[in-house]
Scaffold this motif. Structure first.
Motif, mmCIF file in Angstrom:
data_model
loop_
_atom_site.group_PDB
_atom_site.id
_atom_site.type_symbol
_atom_site.label_atom_id
_atom_site.label_comp_id
_atom_site.label_asym_id
_atom_site.label_seq_id
_atom_site.Cartn_x
_atom_site.Cartn_y
_atom_site.Cartn_z
ATOM 1 N N ARG A 1 0.829 -1.218 0.000
ATOM 2 C CA ARG A 1 0.000 0.000 0.000
ATOM 3 C C ARG A 1 0.859 1.262 0.000
ATOM 4 O O ARG A 1 0.446 2.317 -0.460
ATOM 5 N N LYS B 1 1.331 3.761 -2.926
ATOM 6 C CA LYS B 1 0.403 4.898 -3.076
ATOM 7 C C LYS B 1 -0.515 4.855 -4.299
ATOM 8 O O LYS B 1 -1.539 5.535 -4.325
ATOM 9 N N SER C 1 1.192 -6.772 -2.403
ATOM 10 C CA SER C 1 0.435 -7.241 -1.238
ATOM 11 C C SER C 1 -1.046 -7.256 -1.606
ATOM 12 O O SER C 1 -1.458 -6.700 -2.625
ATOM 13 N N GLN D 1 -0.491 -11.223 -6.563
ATOM 14 C CA GLN D 1 -0.586 -11.135 -5.091
ATOM 15 C C GLN D 1 0.253 -12.220 -4.411
ATOM 16 O O GLN D 1 0.173 -13.396 -4.738
ATOM 17 N N ILE D 2 1.020 -11.794 -3.421
ATOM 18 C CA ILE D 2 1.846 -12.714 -2.642
ATOM 19 C C ILE D 2 1.158 -12.916 -1.299
ATOM 20 O O ILE D 2 0.756 -11.942 -0.665
ATOM 21 N N THR E 1 -3.642 -15.846 0.449
ATOM 22 C CA THR E 1 -4.690 -15.982 -0.555
ATOM 23 C C THR E 1 -4.170 -15.580 -1.936
ATOM 24 O O THR E 1 -4.949 -15.258 -2.832
ATOM 25 N N SER F 1 3.764 -3.806 5.009
ATOM 26 C CA SER F 1 3.910 -3.780 6.475
ATOM 27 C C SER F 1 4.381 -5.121 7.049
ATOM 28 O O SER F 1 5.038 -5.154 8.086
ATOM 29 N N GLN G 1 -0.538 -12.688 6.905
ATOM 30 C CA GLN G 1 -1.018 -13.328 5.665
ATOM 31 C C GLN G 1 -0.075 -13.063 4.498
ATOM 32 O O GLN G 1 -0.012 -13.849 3.562
ATOM 33 N N HIS G 2 0.641 -11.953 4.517
ATOM 34 C CA HIS G 2 1.632 -11.693 3.469
ATOM 35 C C HIS G 2 2.863 -12.581 3.710
ATOM 36 O O HIS G 2 3.368 -13.217 2.785
ATOM 37 N N ASN H 1 10.725 0.449 4.480
ATOM 38 C CA ASN H 1 9.486 0.940 5.077
ATOM 39 C C ASN H 1 9.792 2.192 5.897
ATOM 40 O O ASN H 1 10.824 2.252 6.570
ATOM 41 N N LEU I 1 10.299 4.921 0.395
ATOM 42 C CA LEU I 1 10.649 4.065 -0.750
ATOM 43 C C LEU I 1 10.856 4.877 -2.025
ATOM 44 O O LEU I 1 11.647 4.498 -2.903
HETATM 45 C C1 LIG Z 1 -8.204 -13.981 5.286
HETATM 46 C C2 LIG Z 1 -7.173 -12.989 4.870
HETATM 47 C C3 LIG Z 1 -6.308 -13.298 3.849
HETATM 48 C C4 LIG Z 1 -5.322 -12.384 3.469
HETATM 49 N N1 LIG Z 1 -4.441 -12.716 2.469
HETATM 50 C C5 LIG Z 1 -3.438 -11.870 2.139
HETATM 51 C C6 LIG Z 1 -2.484 -12.200 1.156
HETATM 52 O O1 LIG Z 1 -2.523 -13.249 0.503
HETATM 53 N N2 LIG Z 1 -1.484 -11.320 0.926
HETATM 54 C C7 LIG Z 1 -1.377 -10.120 1.567
HETATM 55 O O2 LIG Z 1 -0.435 -9.369 1.290
HETATM 56 N N3 LIG Z 1 -2.276 -9.784 2.503
HETATM 57 C C8 LIG Z 1 -3.318 -10.610 2.787
HETATM 58 N N4 LIG Z 1 -4.249 -10.210 3.694
HETATM 59 C C9 LIG Z 1 -4.259 -8.800 4.156
HETATM 60 C C10 LIG Z 1 -3.249 -8.507 5.236
HETATM 61 O O3 LIG Z 1 -3.846 -8.770 6.500
HETATM 62 C C11 LIG Z 1 -2.830 -7.034 5.189
HETATM 63 O O4 LIG Z 1 -3.976 -6.219 5.255
HETATM 64 C C12 LIG Z 1 -2.071 -6.660 3.924
HETATM 65 O O5 LIG Z 1 -1.014 -7.584 3.700
HETATM 66 C C13 LIG Z 1 -1.505 -5.250 4.088
HETATM 67 O O6 LIG Z 1 -0.881 -4.878 2.902
HETATM 68 P P1 LIG Z 1 0.285 -3.768 2.936
HETATM 69 O O7 LIG Z 1 1.385 -4.256 3.793
HETATM 70 O O8 LIG Z 1 0.574 -3.429 1.527
HETATM 71 O O9 LIG Z 1 -0.481 -2.518 3.552
HETATM 72 P P2 LIG Z 1 -0.346 -1.833 4.970
HETATM 73 O O10 LIG Z 1 -0.498 -2.818 6.069
HETATM 74 O O11 LIG Z 1 -1.265 -0.672 4.941
HETATM 75 O O12 LIG Z 1 1.154 -1.339 5.006
HETATM 76 C C14 LIG Z 1 1.653 -0.330 4.204
HETATM 77 C C15 LIG Z 1 3.050 -0.047 4.692
HETATM 78 O O13 LIG Z 1 3.665 0.890 3.840
HETATM 79 C C16 LIG Z 1 4.479 1.738 4.621
HETATM 80 N N5 LIG Z 1 4.661 2.955 3.826
HETATM 81 C C17 LIG Z 1 3.737 3.900 3.498
HETATM 82 N N6 LIG Z 1 4.278 4.823 2.697
HETATM 83 C C18 LIG Z 1 5.586 4.489 2.539
HETATM 84 C C19 LIG Z 1 6.655 5.070 1.824
HETATM 85 N N7 LIG Z 1 6.514 6.195 1.084
HETATM 86 N N8 LIG Z 1 7.875 4.484 1.894
HETATM 87 C C20 LIG Z 1 8.054 3.368 2.641
HETATM 88 N N9 LIG Z 1 7.066 2.756 3.323
HETATM 89 C C21 LIG Z 1 5.831 3.321 3.263
HETATM 90 C C22 LIG Z 1 3.715 1.929 5.902
HETATM 91 O O14 LIG Z 1 4.589 2.305 6.959
HETATM 92 C C23 LIG Z 1 3.107 0.544 6.092
HETATM 93 O O15 LIG Z 1 3.922 -0.275 6.909
HETATM 94 C C24 LIG Z 1 -5.239 -11.113 4.107
HETATM 95 C C25 LIG Z 1 -6.125 -10.821 5.140
HETATM 96 C C26 LIG Z 1 -7.077 -11.735 5.513
HETATM 97 C C27 LIG Z 1 -7.996 -11.393 6.647
#
Ligand SMILES: Cc1cc2nc3c(=O)[nH]c(=O)nc-3n(C[C@H](O)[C@H](O)[C@H](O)COP(=O)(O)OP(=O)(O)OC[C@H]3O[C@@H](n4cnc5c(N)ncnc54)[C@H](O)[C@@H]3O)c2cc1C
Length: 325
Positions: free
Chosen positions: A212, A215, A237, A251-252, A255, A270, A274-275, A289, A308
């Motif tokens: 995420r 952006k 993610s 997607q990694i 799921t 993050s 699950q990731h 991060n 990043l």
């Molecule tokens: C049943 C179930 C299955 C799931 N399966 C998966 C799956 O297969 N894969 C998966 O990935 N997730 C899965 N999820 C979702 C998982 O729980 C998280 O919500 C998801 O992985 C979060 O994605 P993220 O790390 O990209 O986002 P976030 O958790 O929002 O993290 C974003 C990160 O980016 C950082 N960031 C922001 N801006 C910058 C920047 N400019 N430079 C550096 N860092 C920055 C932040 O500090 C934060 O740590 C599942 C959830 C459930 C309930």
């Protein structure tokens, strides 16, 4: 041969086995000295058969029929099960791919035997095969054995040492006749995914993953630029996929796809459990991060606490400089 270790071929749908087959054949050969391949396809190529021989298959059971394409589990599973019942291999191994996940599960169910899915280790102990596989989203490793043979297992890509291709080594080709069941599912249309020109996610030795923190979809270009320099695949993610920034095939995680590259680099990910379930067996993990408390740093070998958008262009430049030397 009765008692043989069979390796079920995953191909590129154009008659060539995928690179991951060198890992499956390599592991089977290490375990029992030789391995046989089973190839269900609508078109095998001489080049593909040669490749299987060079990777150590002593024999290829070639089931070539126009009705085997496109893949349908309801057609493939009975065909493989019939051949297994007739020829009695001791083990049936395949790589973890979206197709074989389903295919070998169906085949095992038809044969009434167990399936060890997503194995990261195999060992013969006496006359038993023991499989090691991650459970609880990769937090634990479990060791399992089968109640009866054939032992059916899928092997995680990039974990097992590939067979060394030996030029001139050839496989005997056997074309058995089997009955193809009539498919209930009818083929309507195939839409090919647009190729990224980058390696496939599950097979790549280097994977860059954008979360995420990227952006928006337009920003993945900076990861693609870096990927082109170092020969990496680009994944994402679930948050990025759910936002519509990347297609689901990238997607990694739990799921999504399970990957085990030599190098995983997460950008704005993050590190949710699950990731991690989909990448924690990567050999080296690098995380970038902004948040020093991000959970991904707990499993990362190297971490950069920074934005990043500042780090990625620098890394790309540096990789270019080093690789051009
Ligand atoms: C049943 C179930 C299955 C799931 N399966 C998966 C799956 O297969 N894969 C998966 O990935 N997730 C899965 N999820 C979702 C998982 O729980 C998280 O919500 C998801 O992985 C979060 O994605 P993220 O790390 O990209 O986002 P976030 O958790 O929002 O993290 C974003 C990160 O980016 C950082 N960031 C922001 N801006 C910058 C920047 N400019 N430079 C550096 N860092 C920055 C932040 O500090 C934060 O740590 C599942 C959830 C459930 C309930």
């Amino acid at each position: 041969m009765a008692g043989a270790f069979w390796c079920v071929v995953e191909d590129d749908r154009s008659g060539r086995p995928k690179k991951v087959m060198s890992e499956v054949l390599g592991e089977a050969t290490r375990l029992v000295g030789d391995a046989e391949a089973v190839w269900l396809t609508d078109k095998a190529s001489d080049e593909g058969l040669k490749q299987l021989g060079e990777w150590g298959a002593t024999k290829v059971w070639l089931l070539e029929h126009a009705d085997l394409a496109p893949y349908r589990g309801e057609v493939w599973a009975p065909v493989l099960a019939e051949l297994v019942e007739r020829e009695s291999p001791r083990a049936v191994l395949g790589p973890v791919t979206s197709r074989q996940r389903e295919f070998l599960a169906r085949a095992a169910a038809r044969l009434g035997v167990g399936l060890a899915a997503d194995c990261v280790g195999l060992a013969l102990e006496g006359d038993r095969l023991i499989a090691t596989r991650p459970v609880y989203a990769g937090k634990l490793l479990s060791r399992v054995a089968w109640a009866k043979s054939p032992w059916v297992a899928t092997l995680r890509p990039n974990v097992f040492r590939p067979a060394e291709a030996r030029a001139g080594r050839t496989a005997a080709v056997e074309r058995p006749t089997v009955k193809l069941p009539v498919a209930q599912m009818k083929f309507v249309e195939r839409r090919d995914e647009v190729s990224t020109g980058l390696p496939e996610l599950t097979e790549a030795e280097i994977v860059l993953s954008g979360g995420r923190g990227m952006k928006g979809p337009e920003n993945y270009v900076i990861l693609e630029d870096m990927a082109a320099v170092i020969g990496a695949a680009v994944g994402a993610s679930r948050a990025a996929v759910d936002a519509g920034w990347r297609p689901h095939r990238f997607q990694i995680g739990q799921t999504g796809r399970t990957i085990s590259p030599k190098l995983y680099m997460g950008f704005g990910v993050s590190g949710a459990i699950q990731h991690l379930a989909g990448m924690r067996t990567s050999k080296v993990i690098v995380a970038v991060n902004k948040d020093p408390e991000a959970p991904i740093f707990k499993i990362a070998d190297y971490g950069i606490v920074a934005d990043l958008f500042e780090v990625v262009p620098h890394l790309t430049q540096e990789f270019k400089r080093l690789l051009e030397k």
